[in-house]
Design an enzyme around this catalytic site. Structure first.
Site, PDB file in Angstrom:
ATOM      1  N   ASP A 126       1.287  -0.962  15.504  1.00 14.84           N
ATOM      2  CA  ASP A 126       1.675  -0.438  14.196  1.00 14.84           C
ATOM      3  C   ASP A 126       2.071   1.039  14.267  1.00 14.84           C
ATOM      4  OD1 ASP A 126       2.027  -0.595  11.414  1.00 14.84           O
ATOM      5  OD2 ASP A 126       0.231  -1.818  11.178  1.00 14.84           O
ATOM      6  N   ASP A 147       6.917  -3.813   4.950  1.00 12.94           N
ATOM      7  CA  ASP A 147       6.266  -5.122   4.897  1.00 12.94           C
ATOM      8  C   ASP A 147       6.855  -6.037   3.839  1.00 12.94           C
ATOM      9  OD1 ASP A 147       4.579  -3.928   6.703  1.00 12.94           O
ATOM     10  OD2 ASP A 147       2.742  -4.461   5.648  1.00 12.94           O
TER      11      ASP A 147
END
Lengths: 415, 415, 415, 415
Positions: C147, C207
């Site tokens: 991430d 996202d």
């Protein structure tokens, strides 16, 4: 917190961010490029300076004679690494020319580029900053216009540009001679955000050309928030649009937004257009650098660049540029209301008519004094700085502006 | 994967990203700039703090007294290199002033810039971070507002900005004194993406001014995705538009989006406009820093900044800002639906009317609870946080909002 | 010159740009975040894997079980500096869980962040890459989702991002264990331009959320050319728009554009919307990572993610994603024609109807085969990959698509 | 100050910014990619060169035979680290092929990438620049096309790109062999601003494809001010739009804007479209690199690329590209007026009709000579460079242009 000018006029002593002691007001003078381009010589420069003095422009403040590109040989001296003046153009060398200019009462400016070459392909000063600064100082140079061509990719972020221009700043300072440092970096990477600690002025766009509002593909940017190519052939209105948000960044302890040299006298615009050009340059506190053949200048054009009232505003100590109180679509273009406070409490107020229609407009004092509402209720006397007519103002003032023209007043408090 | 707040309220212990232990809720207090500008003195600060305490604002949480720019002499001490307080303004020094402020029950904040100079031209802390942090700690400073002027081109990428601000973060932490670290970097280079590990809050735009929605050329950016010039004179609606996408980035373990000081009490907006200003600042969990002359504040203005219900929401531990469920064009502007969950399971719901038209709107519960559909089917009791009126809600709630006004409710589950 | 796929299918052996030997086709599997968020445990993961296997999804290729954030304690081991699994969630450690997952026939994936912390505030791997890679390898990890939270400002240019992600790439490779390396960097700094030599896949946007086309302020970017904030709550259509220009960058020797996990089964979209979602993800050769509670999945939802024909296309070796032949405004949105060649000479053709209107459209074979005109003149048999109906095609094919739906065919040469 | 061409044609000796002595005019030749892609061999190259010579194209100036990607083995020699030619394609090695090409009277060009791999996945020259330059020189290479694939994130700022491409520039120069250095970097980071001191030409956009104006998602940029993905399948009109502002950056002492190889002869456009394509490439002084199968070329297509008048303008020493005097919306597209001065005082004037409507337009001489008003008053004779018809011009000239066509004249002063 951004430094808000309104609080501080009276309370802060001048802290010179760039510490060469110069640039307390925008520079004024003449630059050789527009008239001579590369065809310069000692005689030409002397001749130009003579005309400028004879026309009374030196007395009005046009004090820097700046010789632009093409003064050097194509290669540096192989031993000293110094740039060598072209002996065919300067048979007695540049120090001699500099002395002559000084003897006439002018200050003497020269040109180089923060690149491998100058824009015309002569030796640039990148990685030779100390040698060149020393040379310039030894010649009695008072002013350096420092260009951006052939910069070896050292641009694209504020940090890259700052570091490149900082080297020459330090080199000039270390000569001990105060040399006005004028960045010609076309507004790349936002010099208004970082140049004030290293320079006295900074260009904000690609090069001007002698046209009021024509779009030219060679100047593809229409906003100061522009990347990729600054170019040239930027019209007066193009540059004005870019300059409006930047007034906040110019002041004596920082430096000046350079809107580029003046085109007055070069024949590409009407009288009203040149009036707009000169008025806006003056009240935005741009450098006022003549860019024409002064010897061949018409009386009308001479009268424009000789407007003492506007020069006084441009050179008014301790004040910032006027800024736009509003911009409105009008006809085929925009109109702009500019105003700003002067050091004696007077105000400059201007209405710019970018459109090709005649404009009659009631300017509200609430708009003029939008930051200073208490002034809106005062009584003012307005003097038109082009016609010298005086009128009394309350609540509003009527502006009649010709196509592409500008009306500008100095407001004084009514007694 | 982005950390999604909804999962985690109950399950994650607070992990302080910036490890000074502060900023669990947005800071509240008062800043000297808007009232005093550079005309500050020990007496003025004491006087302001006295008024704030007397008006009951300290009890409501306005605990930081922050003295802004212009407190120093123009040059550092030549030996110690420390910044020297101006003895004419602080005859007993700053430690003495700090003690007095602490004795009144406040915390004490000061100002510097991550640049060569402060915005007003006083010594900046760039490259002097450790010396200055030590000085601040020795004076009992609890809060540092750290500005962005004269940053020597060290901006333009997240990496440049992070590194510059990180130096002071480490210097403050190494003093051993917890000092709230408030970045005033105007949103350049996206501090919401990188500041949370080094600071407690970060500004997201150029400076606010006391106006609801007027465009000013000095604040040319209309989106958080802006480069080139952040400026000042940003209106309340300008800042709200920039803030909406950023709610996701503020929480206790990260820090807070700083929408800038409050203008309530400065006279430039109507009651309804100040209600919008304060409501949105509160529920977006912006710092609430008063920026006015509290001693001269009207009762009506005082009532706005004293709204306990909104302060409670602003200071609610463990919750994120409300965020916009939709934004719609309306009249000459936009309307915005904001909602957010509170720590006890209540919700805050607000409708912002940016337009100059009166607005009546049926707000759908499906929109309010768009992330939490199950809540849309519950019965809620809504209390208007400005009128205190209560109504029962099912499916929708009717909002009547004046021009430029905002209606805000706290929703509780109906028993 | 850009590598043009059409020439090269048959002639070039696979040269793995990222040299771990993995990623010859897009990864398939399941990720824990959408169901469990931070509430994970060994039992939960085992239970999820069991359901996935029982439903036949492992046999269909969903082979990676990836455990997302929140598996660690908040602080590293003070001596070894390793991340420590939370013993309350993993009483037998993670190696034991990994073994169990492997015993079931799955591959085992884990999560970290190229930052100081993970997005949920657990220890990140930035500056601990070698320690963490070694730990992961010792636990039998086959896949790392990596991430971008808390990245300490090390982003904003391709160079900054590349260097940060390259460190973990080298660390993983040096373990000797092939570990699929999945960048979750949200498309910042254009990973499609630089990630292929260091990773197997890269996210291209903020996202996803379980919505077909609703704009959410938390996902402010509407194009892949976006700076400042990638965010989350990006709708299916938002992501599709960003993905269309990027098909050119995905292939076996480079890696895959990751459009984010699937939302099928999470209840926020209609059947037709999920069909569009799954179809486009499959034919753009995005990773197919389930993001739902498989044990509670409806038969209809299960049938979507079990579409063997689309999985076959997604996993077809040696082919690139379909790409858009045109995008047209239609009703309140757009329609998109996608097509692409398969390894056996068949073609996949799809019409995406982003609008809320029913669509009937004659698709021209000239458009489908715009790069391959000779194919437009061939006769094709088209099989609808959702209804299995077959039709003969010449010149054009009629598409009837429901609102928000997609029709997709496999074209085979007519014998 | 930007170097203004008008002043300087006569006065400045050529200062070669990139000091290999090449590129005084744009390169002409043939590139293998469009015909052969990866299916190249020594025989194919010889065969292509033979056709080019036989058709008379070498005599017209098409002198560089450039072999593109896929000539190497997939791995470097483990000992010498040199790239190894594929022996199945080049059984006698590349030096032998180079000799043959030279013997035919051509110059010999090769290809590599400033990346870890070439675009097709063969060894790239990044970090092997000196080895590879030495190899190329030893093979008698006269020209290097240097691509941008797999660049390891070393792009995104002018500085990153400059440094990466400068390494090969120095390596080529240090071989002692003059090797034309052609950047294929797709216009990323604005090479027109920094490449002139290190290269002879630079691409300005993603790859061309054989289409006049169709938008393709694989070429998402519609302006030279583009970030994120340059791509390929850029139409002729897409590239022309990007090229217009860049004419100012090309000249003999700097280098050339490369609009990419020619598509004439590949069958995707009409005669009028190819005429536009070739005319604009020629007068913008783009390199003229054939990209087709010359042996199978129609007489009509051959006549296009054999237009001596346009080749003469393209190769005219000491002149800059024509530039657009205006661009106007017309029908479904735009029309463009281009003009530029030639070295003998003639002018080239062209009207490009991007629209699918027939166009009849009176072109004003004031527009043609907008920088040179004095010329507008002269009398000119105009020769149409496609029909060879001559007409006398005063004040205006009438242009009749077919859809997607271009009319171009050479203006000579009327005696």
């Amino acid at each position: 917190m951004i430094y808000n000018f309104l609080f501080l006029v009276a309370t802060i002593p001048v802290a010179l961010a760039h510490d060469n002691g110069l640039g307390l007001t925008p520079q004024m003078g003449w630059n050789s490029w527009n008239k001579y381009g590369c065809n310069i010589s000692a005689n030409d420069i002397i001749s130009a300076a003579t005309s400028i003095k004879e026309k009374g422009l030196l007395d009005l403040g046009y004090e820097y004679i700046v010789m632009d590109d093409c003064w050097a040989l194509k290669t540096r001296d192989p031993v000293t690494k110094q740039i060598v003046p072209d002996p065919s153009k300067f048979p007695n060398g540049i120090k001699n020319l500099s002395d002559s200019i000084h003897d006439m009462g002018f200050k003497w400016g020269m040109y180089s580029s923060a690149g491998k070459y100058t824009c015309a392909g002569y030796p640039g000063s990148l990685d030779y900053e100390e040698i060149d600064a020393t040379t310039f100082a030894s010649w009695g140079v008072d002013y350096l216009k420092y260009d951006n061509c052939y910069n070896q990719g050292r641009s694209g972020t504020p940090s890259e540009s700052f570091k490149r221009y900082e080297v020459m700043s330090k080199a000039l300072n270390s000569t001990g001679r105060p040399i006005f440092y004028s960045l010609c970096q076309w507004g790349e990477d936002g010099p208004w955000n970082w140049a004030s600690t290293i320079a006295n002025s900074w260009r904000i766009s690609g090069d001007i050309y002698d046209n009021f509002n024509r779009y030219d593909d060679r100047c593809p940017c229409e906003s100061f928030q522009c990347i990729g190519l600054q170019g040239f052939d930027c019209s007066v209105m193009n540059i004005i649009r870019k300059a409006l948000p930047l007034s906040q960044k110019a002041r004596d302890r920082d430096g000046w937004n350079d809107l580029d040299s003046l085109e007055v006298g070069n024949g590409g615009m009407t009288y009203d257009e040149y009036v707009t050009h000169f008025t806006v340059w003056a009240i935005l506190k741009s450098p006022l650098m003549l860019g024409n053949d002064v010897s061949a200048m018409s009386d009308q054009d001479l009268s424009i660049v000789s407007n003492r009232d506007l020069i006084t505003i441009n050179q008014d100590r301790g004040t910032q540029p006027a800024y736009s109180k509003w911009t409105k679509n009008y006809g085929d273009s925009i109109i702009i209301l500019l105003s700003g406070e002067l050091s004696n409490g007077d105000w400059v107020v201007a209405l710019v008519n970018g459109a090709s229609q005649q404009l009659t407009y009631n300017i509200s004092m609430t708009d003029v004094f939008i930051d200073n509402r208490i002034y809106a209720e005062k009584r003012w006397v307005a003097r038109d700085l082009w016609t010298n007519e005086t009128s009394s103002v309350n609540n509003f003032i009527i502006s009649n502006v010709k196509p592409h023209g500008t009306q500008v007043w100095r407001f004084s408090k009514s007694s």
